[in-house]
Design a protein around this motif. Sequence first.
Motif, PDB file in Angstrom:
ATOM      1  N   TRP A 131      -9.949  -3.383  -5.773  1.00 20.97           N
ATOM      2  CA  TRP A 131      -8.855  -2.724  -5.232  1.00 20.97           C
ATOM      3  C   TRP A 131      -8.962  -3.032  -3.608  1.00 20.97           C
ATOM      4  O   TRP A 131      -7.826  -2.719  -2.863  1.00 20.97           O
ATOM      5  N   ARG A 132     -10.047  -3.542  -3.234  1.00 20.15           N
ATOM      6  CA  ARG A 132     -10.186  -4.134  -1.801  1.00 20.15           C
ATOM      7  C   ARG A 132      -9.194  -5.317  -1.503  1.00 20.15           C
ATOM      8  O   ARG A 132      -8.724  -5.882  -0.455  1.00 20.15           O
ATOM      9  N   MET A 133      -8.726  -5.980  -2.597  1.00 20.06           N
ATOM     10  CA  MET A 133      -7.709  -7.083  -2.223  1.00 20.06           C
ATOM     11  C   MET A 133      -6.347  -6.635  -1.870  1.00 20.06           C
ATOM     12  O   MET A 133      -5.410  -7.268  -1.370  1.00 20.06           O
ATOM     13  N   LEU A 134      -6.140  -5.237  -2.389  1.00 15.58           N
ATOM     14  CA  LEU A 134      -4.823  -4.820  -1.994  1.00 15.58           C
ATOM     15  C   LEU A 134      -5.047  -3.824  -0.619  1.00 15.58           C
ATOM     16  O   LEU A 134      -3.853  -3.610   0.090  1.00 15.58           O
ATOM     17  N   ASN A 135      -5.987  -3.202  -0.262  1.00 15.32           N
ATOM     18  CA  ASN A 135      -6.222  -2.428   0.718  1.00 15.32           C
ATOM     19  C   ASN A 135      -7.756  -2.263   1.219  1.00 15.32           C
ATOM     20  O   ASN A 135      -8.342  -1.729   0.233  1.00 15.32           O
ATOM     21  N   PRO A 136      -8.345  -2.987   2.221  1.00 14.78           N
ATOM     22  CA  PRO A 136      -9.565  -3.017   2.391  1.00 14.78           C
ATOM     23  C   PRO A 136     -10.260  -1.570   2.572  1.00 14.78           C
ATOM     24  O   PRO A 136     -11.545  -1.423   2.704  1.00 14.78           O
ATOM     25  N   GLU A 368      -9.690  -0.901 -22.622  1.00 15.46           N
ATOM     26  CA  GLU A 368     -10.684  -0.427 -21.821  1.00 15.46           C
ATOM     27  C   GLU A 368     -10.547  -1.135 -20.380  1.00 15.46           C
ATOM     28  O   GLU A 368     -11.275  -1.027 -19.454  1.00 15.46           O
ATOM     29  N   ASP A 369      -9.394  -1.709 -20.270  1.00 14.07           N
ATOM     30  CA  ASP A 369      -8.968  -2.438 -18.903  1.00 14.07           C
ATOM     31  C   ASP A 369      -8.701  -1.334 -17.728  1.00 14.07           C
ATOM     32  O   ASP A 369      -8.217  -0.392 -18.145  1.00 14.07           O
ATOM     33  N   VAL A 370      -9.455  -1.561 -16.613  1.00  7.91           N
ATOM     34  CA  VAL A 370      -9.397  -0.571 -15.744  1.00  7.91           C
ATOM     35  C   VAL A 370      -8.571  -0.880 -14.438  1.00  7.91           C
ATOM     36  O   VAL A 370      -8.821  -0.220 -13.447  1.00  7.91           O
ATOM     37  N   SER A 371      -7.866  -1.770 -14.707  1.00  5.46           N
ATOM     38  CA  SER A 371      -6.845  -2.378 -13.439  1.00  5.46           C
ATOM     39  C   SER A 371      -6.010  -1.057 -12.883  1.00  5.46           C
ATOM     40  O   SER A 371      -5.805  -0.841 -11.688  1.00  5.46           O
ATOM     41  N   VAL A 372      -5.678  -0.173 -13.463  1.00  2.00           N
ATOM     42  CA  VAL A 372      -4.673   0.938 -12.896  1.00  2.00           C
ATOM     43  C   VAL A 372      -5.728   1.684 -11.989  1.00  2.00           C
ATOM     44  O   VAL A 372      -4.921   2.080 -10.817  1.00  2.00           O
ATOM     45  N   ALA A 373      -6.921   1.925 -12.232  1.00  2.00           N
ATOM     46  CA  ALA A 373      -7.541   2.617 -10.968  1.00  2.00           C
ATOM     47  C   ALA A 373      -7.667   1.730  -9.880  1.00  2.00           C
ATOM     48  O   ALA A 373      -7.746   2.432  -8.684  1.00  2.00           O
ATOM     49  N   HIS A 374      -7.866   0.679  -9.934  1.00  2.00           N
ATOM     50  CA  HIS A 374      -7.741  -0.189  -8.685  1.00  2.00           C
ATOM     51  C   HIS A 374      -6.205  -0.369  -7.865  1.00  2.00           C
ATOM     52  O   HIS A 374      -6.188  -0.372  -6.794  1.00  2.00           O
ATOM     53  N   LEU A 375      -5.289  -0.605  -8.919  1.00  2.00           N
ATOM     54  CA  LEU A 375      -4.059  -0.617  -8.200  1.00  2.00           C
ATOM     55  C   LEU A 375      -3.723   0.742  -7.702  1.00  2.00           C
ATOM     56  O   LEU A 375      -3.003   0.693  -6.529  1.00  2.00           O
TER      57      LEU A 375
END
Length: 418
Positions: A131-136, A368-375
């Motif tokens: 998630w820090r790649m999108l917003n630190p 099980e991919d958790v990308s949505v939480a990070h996005l």
Amino acid sequence: MGDAIASVKARRVWDSRGLPTIEVEVRTERGATGRGIAPAGASTGRREAIELRDGGTVLGGKDVLQAVAGANKRVAPALVGRDVTDQEGIDAALDGLDPDPMRAAIGGNTTTATSLAVLHTAASSLGIETWRMLNPRPNVLPRPQIQIIGGGAHAAHRTAVQDFMIVPLSASTIDDAFLHVAEVYRAVGAVFATRGPKRGVADEGGHWPEVADTNDALEVLVDGIEQAGFVPGVDIGISLDIAASQFQRDGRYRVGERDYTTSEWIELLAGICRDFPIVTLEDPAGEDDTEGMRLAVARTEGRTVVVGDDYLVTNADRIHGAAADRAVESALIKVNQVGTVSAAARAVRAAREHGLGVIVSARSGETEDVSVAHLATGWNADFVKVGSITRGERTAKWNELIRINEELGGVPLATASI
């Protein structure tokens, strides 16, 4: 030059419906790795990026060996040597492999899995959370929107409405939000138990809709909210995904044995929003029915937020147009509708430019991919929607949000009004 991509490898894995999907793994020269898995929707807009499936008789034509082969033979050579942190450049290279925005040649599933894998690998290369790649420094977490009763294409079309969800309104932290939702889920299960044998769960883990109609389902939901000790509309709101394209034909809406004009159908939904504490109303009209979407905004104004999903398909240009038409008040964001993280990010920016809300969403066929939480965290989404609070592919995302909250040192939830 940052850490360069050394290899891109695709494989066939399996989703929550027991169907194959594609996973892509990216590795850099310095040893960083990341993976992304493409989800799949049951109700899909006709403008969505196309999943590349094999056809034929195996698995009803749903196999993805062509997509896997294409990723290994076409995508990998195009990405090896590129700076893994150049997300936009890499996504542009994926676009170049298949100029068709529908991704008919290479597959939206292929580009989605690859783009997500690159995002995770870049974070690994830098030693930071994705998630820090999108917003630190996010200062809030998205408020969860969680399915309690399934419907529509997720439950054999037992009800016209596709998702009966709740939003914890009075919860101020992610931990309290999940606690409130879990109490309501249990209470709704108890209400169903008084009606007869339980029928299991729908695709996304919500209770099977053993109900007479939409109003009956909403009464069950309100009963459960109250039995759990909460006040409907104060502590817990209700969100509905209508997915109206599924039952729109020839400019009319066919529900049960009755046909509705656009005006009649929207007035019916507006009445539901007056009678129940509906905080968001998703796709109340068909994907080409701008008049219906505008009517929905006008007739629920001040009470309910109208959300575009199939109507917008995470497309920045469509979001700009819908905002100008006053046809939506919030945009649902799904990376696999457009095929790359960068294209989805442009849709988020378009929504914010017009003061629209943002809801980041998973799909009914998940892993099980958790990308949505990070996005959802990195894009400062107002809400995040991944299904129910049961089934491992759903709880994987919810549990990841708990971990992200801890990494942030504990932050409040986004405001409940968008």
